[in-house]
Structure formats: structure tokens, C-alpha cells
Design a protein around this motif. Sequence first.
Motif, PDB file in Angstrom:
ATOM      1  N   ALA A  27       0.935  -1.170  -0.146  1.00 26.41           N
ATOM      2  CA  ALA A  27       0.008  -0.062   0.057  1.00 26.41           C
ATOM      3  C   ALA A  27       0.835   1.106  -0.079  1.00 26.41           C
ATOM      4  O   ALA A  27       0.502   2.346   0.614  1.00 26.41           O
ATOM      5  N   GLU A  28       1.560   1.235  -0.991  1.00 28.71           N
ATOM      6  CA  GLU A  28       2.819   2.318  -0.637  1.00 28.71           C
ATOM      7  C   GLU A  28       2.683   3.408  -1.422  1.00 28.71           C
ATOM      8  O   GLU A  28       3.214   4.579  -1.205  1.00 28.71           O
ATOM      9  N   SER A  29       1.650   3.511  -2.300  1.00 25.99           N
ATOM     10  CA  SER A  29       1.239   4.866  -2.891  1.00 25.99           C
ATOM     11  C   SER A  29      -0.267   5.100  -3.166  1.00 25.99           C
ATOM     12  O   SER A  29      -0.954   4.240  -2.968  1.00 25.99           O
ATOM     13  N   TRP A  31      -1.555   5.250  -5.876  1.00 25.41           N
ATOM     14  CA  TRP A  31      -1.789   4.738  -7.048  1.00 25.41           C
ATOM     15  C   TRP A  31      -2.114   3.167  -6.675  1.00 25.41           C
ATOM     16  O   TRP A  31      -3.166   2.267  -7.328  1.00 25.41           O
ATOM     17  N   ARG A  32      -1.344   2.588  -5.887  1.00 26.84           N
ATOM     18  CA  ARG A  32      -1.443   0.982  -5.229  1.00 26.84           C
ATOM     19  C   ARG A  32      -2.866   1.027  -4.669  1.00 26.84           C
ATOM     20  O   ARG A  32      -3.644   0.069  -4.562  1.00 26.84           O
ATOM     21  N   THR A  33      -3.297   2.044  -3.675  1.00 29.33           N
ATOM     22  CA  THR A  33      -4.473   2.079  -3.216  1.00 29.33           C
ATOM     23  C   THR A  33      -5.995   2.033  -4.101  1.00 29.33           C
ATOM     24  O   THR A  33      -6.416   1.121  -4.140  1.00 29.33           O
ATOM     25  N   THR A 104      -0.294  -8.760 -13.180  1.00 25.80           N
ATOM     26  CA  THR A 104      -0.807  -7.364 -13.460  1.00 25.80           C
ATOM     27  C   THR A 104      -0.012  -6.315 -13.103  1.00 25.80           C
ATOM     28  O   THR A 104       0.933  -6.588 -11.994  1.00 25.80           O
ATOM     29  N   ASP A 105       0.038  -5.217 -13.496  1.00 24.75           N
ATOM     30  CA  ASP A 105       0.726  -4.159 -13.188  1.00 24.75           C
ATOM     31  C   ASP A 105       2.503  -4.132 -13.679  1.00 24.75           C
ATOM     32  O   ASP A 105       2.868  -3.374 -14.473  1.00 24.75           O
ATOM     33  N   ARG A 106       2.864  -5.118 -13.042  1.00 28.16           N
ATOM     34  CA  ARG A 106       4.585  -5.367 -13.230  1.00 28.16           C
ATOM     35  C   ARG A 106       4.939  -6.655 -13.736  1.00 28.16           C
ATOM     36  O   ARG A 106       4.216  -7.683 -13.506  1.00 28.16           O
ATOM     37  N   ALA A 107       6.032  -6.574 -14.634  1.00 26.96           N
ATOM     38  CA  ALA A 107       6.562  -7.743 -15.073  1.00 26.96           C
ATOM     39  C   ALA A 107       7.538  -8.584 -14.384  1.00 26.96           C
ATOM     40  O   ALA A 107       7.895  -8.046 -13.364  1.00 26.96           O
ATOM     41  N   ASP A 163      12.443   0.439 -15.754  1.00 26.60           N
ATOM     42  CA  ASP A 163      11.891   0.843 -17.230  1.00 26.60           C
ATOM     43  C   ASP A 163      11.783   2.267 -17.315  1.00 26.60           C
ATOM     44  O   ASP A 163      12.021   3.042 -18.319  1.00 26.60           O
ATOM     45  N   ARG A 164      11.503   2.899 -16.280  1.00 21.98           N
ATOM     46  CA  ARG A 164      11.118   4.217 -16.314  1.00 21.98           C
ATOM     47  C   ARG A 164      12.384   5.088 -16.377  1.00 21.98           C
ATOM     48  O   ARG A 164      12.653   6.313 -16.964  1.00 21.98           O
ATOM     49  N   LYS A 165      13.504   4.684 -15.700  1.00 23.85           N
ATOM     50  CA  LYS A 165      14.762   5.097 -15.629  1.00 23.85           C
ATOM     51  C   LYS A 165      15.228   5.135 -17.223  1.00 23.85           C
ATOM     52  O   LYS A 165      15.763   5.869 -17.968  1.00 23.85           O
ATOM     53  N   ASP A 187      11.856   4.526  -2.862  1.00 20.98           N
ATOM     54  CA  ASP A 187      10.896   3.188  -2.924  1.00 20.98           C
ATOM     55  C   ASP A 187       9.403   3.721  -3.051  1.00 20.98           C
ATOM     56  O   ASP A 187       8.541   2.905  -2.487  1.00 20.98           O
ATOM     57  N   PHE A 188       9.012   4.395  -3.883  1.00 20.00           N
ATOM     58  CA  PHE A 188       7.615   4.844  -4.435  1.00 20.00           C
ATOM     59  C   PHE A 188       6.885   5.377  -3.245  1.00 20.00           C
ATOM     60  O   PHE A 188       5.616   5.524  -3.359  1.00 20.00           O
ATOM     61  N   THR A 189       7.481   5.921  -2.074  1.00 15.51           N
ATOM     62  CA  THR A 189       6.704   6.360  -1.034  1.00 15.51           C
ATOM     63  C   THR A 189       6.819   7.950  -0.851  1.00 15.51           C
ATOM     64  O   THR A 189       7.819   8.363  -1.116  1.00 15.51           O
ATOM     65  N   ILE A 242       5.123  10.509 -12.473  1.00 14.50           N
ATOM     66  CA  ILE A 242       4.303   9.449 -13.000  1.00 14.50           C
ATOM     67  C   ILE A 242       2.991   8.977 -12.339  1.00 14.50           C
ATOM     68  O   ILE A 242       3.334   8.868 -11.052  1.00 14.50           O
ATOM     69  N   ASP A 243       1.965   8.490 -12.812  1.00 12.85           N
ATOM     70  CA  ASP A 243       0.752   8.062 -12.309  1.00 12.85           C
ATOM     71  C   ASP A 243      -0.335   8.911 -12.639  1.00 12.85           C
ATOM     72  O   ASP A 243      -1.125   8.116 -13.415  1.00 12.85           O
ATOM     73  N   GLY A 244      -0.471  10.063 -12.233  1.00 11.43           N
ATOM     74  CA  GLY A 244      -1.705  10.850 -12.790  1.00 11.43           C
ATOM     75  C   GLY A 244      -2.825  10.652 -11.505  1.00 11.43           C
ATOM     76  O   GLY A 244      -4.021  10.798 -11.690  1.00 11.43           O
TER      77      GLY A 244
HETATM   78  O1  AHR Z   1       4.057  -0.617 -10.612  1.00 10.33           O
HETATM   79  C1  AHR Z   1       3.054   0.814 -10.594  1.00 10.33           C
HETATM   80  C2  AHR Z   1       3.901   1.688  -9.517  1.00 10.33           C
HETATM   81  O2  AHR Z   1       3.829   1.175  -8.325  1.00 10.33           O
HETATM   82  C3  AHR Z   1       3.213   3.132  -9.399  1.00 10.33           C
HETATM   83  O3  AHR Z   1       3.610   4.040 -10.430  1.00 10.33           O
HETATM   84  C4  AHR Z   1       3.626   3.470  -8.069  1.00 10.33           C
HETATM   85  O4  AHR Z   1       2.898   4.718  -7.701  1.00 10.33           O
HETATM   86  C5  AHR Z   1       3.355   2.212  -7.330  1.00 10.33           C
HETATM   87  O5  AHR Z   1       3.854   2.215  -6.319  1.00 10.33           O
END
Ligand code: AHR
Length: 309
Positions: A27-29, A31-33, A104-107, A163-165, A187-189, A242-244
Motif C-alpha cells: 500500500a505504498e502509494s 496509485w497502489r490504493t 498485473t501491473d509489473r512484469a 523501465d522508467r529510468k 521506494d515509491f513512497t 508519473i501516475d496521474g
Molecule cells: O507499478 C506501478 C507503480 O507502483 C506506480 O507507478 C507506483 O505509484 C506504485 O507504487
Amino acid sequence: AMLLALSATSSAFAAKPLVMGFSQVGAESEWRTANTVSIKEAAKKDGVTLKFADAQQKQENQVKALRSFIAQKVDVIAFSPVVESGWDTVLREAKAAKIPVILTDRAVNVADKSLYVTFIGSDFVEEGRRAGQWLLEHAKKTPDATLNIVELQGTVGSAPAIDRKEGFQEVIGKNPKMKIIRSQTGDFTRAKGKEVMEAFLKAEGKKINVLYAHNDDMAIGAIQAIEEAGMKPGKDIIIISIDGVKGAFEAMIAGKLNVTVECSPLLGPQLMSIARDVVAGKPVPARITTVEGVFPAEVAAKEFPNRKY
Ligand code: AHR
């Protein structure tokens, strides 16, 4: 009696609900929520029995969750892997148990692509490119200026951080005036984003022209650090993230963030429908890429009411 008999028969043949084990990153962001809400709501709407496990950003917790889903003989496993590598063994266990796996979301980075059926999510390299593209365009206003960039990376070893880097570097590499002078994980937080930005500011101070944050939460944390250092976020330091999420739109409306590249967390409905197809043995595409946009501050107020997360 006839009616009763009929309904008894049909309910006896009613399809048993599909059982999905889902291992979430954490539940780091913001986005994740939103992603978690999307998955839970879609499962409910679709009549899917969801076994949901929160890994608190730890791969070992995800491996444990996947093993417990295998032991419970769920119909399908879906998960968003916190990092890319280290999944071969547990995915082989799922395959041996004949339980299909949907990413889903990440590879994941596995040599044997048959260890999962499909991957639903964004193209993170493209998101990085879009962030870089925005900066290239923006920099045209001051063609002679050197742009010192600091980068807040996502979770180390995660697909979106890698990938974003890569995508951003690929694009800004075209302009010799743009240089990444510091790059570290937040760490996305929000908390980590603030902390690392404080360190960047201490080390580089007014030399910093641009902040590229791999997600909105880290940018929002960094905005606080910049303000506390007596500078104006969005003006003294250009900020790209990134996210929106809604928080980013609020920051843009307040003039503190310059642009956000969209990454949609609303993957739930698509995940449920693909899961049904997979369990029914229907063929599904190996990659399903989310469609997304870019939102600069100039459109933030107009777009804000349309935002769903
Ligand atoms: O994997 C997606 C990423 O994970 C989002 O961009 C980020 O906010 C989340 O923690």
C-alpha cells in the motif's frame, strides 16, 4: 412444484464461483490504493471469490502468498510482482499444480515465458520516454540553459523503476545539456521521496533545475522538502512525475508540479474478464498494454473532475 424443481436443477448446474488468489505489492502509494480498490470492486461485481494478500513491499511475503494459493488450489493466481527477478521456482510450482498465473501491473524476468499466461499493465519504458519528451519540449524555451536533473527512482529492482529510468534516459540523452546529477531510490513512497530530496538539496542546493520522480507520491514528498528548503517547487525546480493520481492534479493546480505522465491503476475489470477466459481455456493475448496520456499543469484544472483515481 414444477417451478421449484426447475430452479433446483438450474442452481445445481450453476457455475461454481471462480476463485482467484491475488498477491498485491503493498500500500505504498496513492496509485497502489486505487489499484487494490479496482481489483476488489471488480471481483465483487464479477462474482469472483478473491483471496487477497498484501505483501508489504516484500518479495518473500509474495512467494509465501503464492505458495498458499497453490496449497488452497485456487482456480487462478494473479499478482503484481514487487521486483522483476527471483520468480522461477515458485512459478514452476504453480505450473506443476496446473494453476494459471496472470501478471498485473509489473512484469517478471523469467527465461521460461510459459510460466505465466499473460501480462496486463502499462508500458513503463514508454512512460519514461514520455516524461523525457515533455522535458525536451519544455527545454526548448531556454535552449542554452544547462539542466541538472535529480531522479527519485522507484523500488530497487522493480519493473517500473528499471523501465522508467531507461525510457527517460533514452530521450534526454539526445540533449547534451541535460544531465542526471543524482539518482536514488525513494521506494515509491511520500516519506522516502521527501527524505531523499532533502539529501539531494543538501548536496546540490540551487544547482538542481529538474526533479524526475518515478511516481507522484515521491514527487509530492519532494515538494514538501523543496518548500521547507525555501524554494518554489514547479518554478525554481521543474517537477515531472508519473501516475496521474488526484494528489498530482492538486499539486499541479497549486502550481507545484509541472506534469504527470499517466499510469492507470484501474486494472480490475480487465483482470477479471481475462481470468475467466483463461480458466475457460480460451486463448488470450500474451501482453495487454494499458492506454494512457500525459497531463501537463496547464490542463490540470480542466481534467481534475474527470479523474477516477
Ligand atoms: O507499478 C506501478 C507503480 O507502483 C506506480 O507507478 C507506483 O505509484 C506504485 O507504487
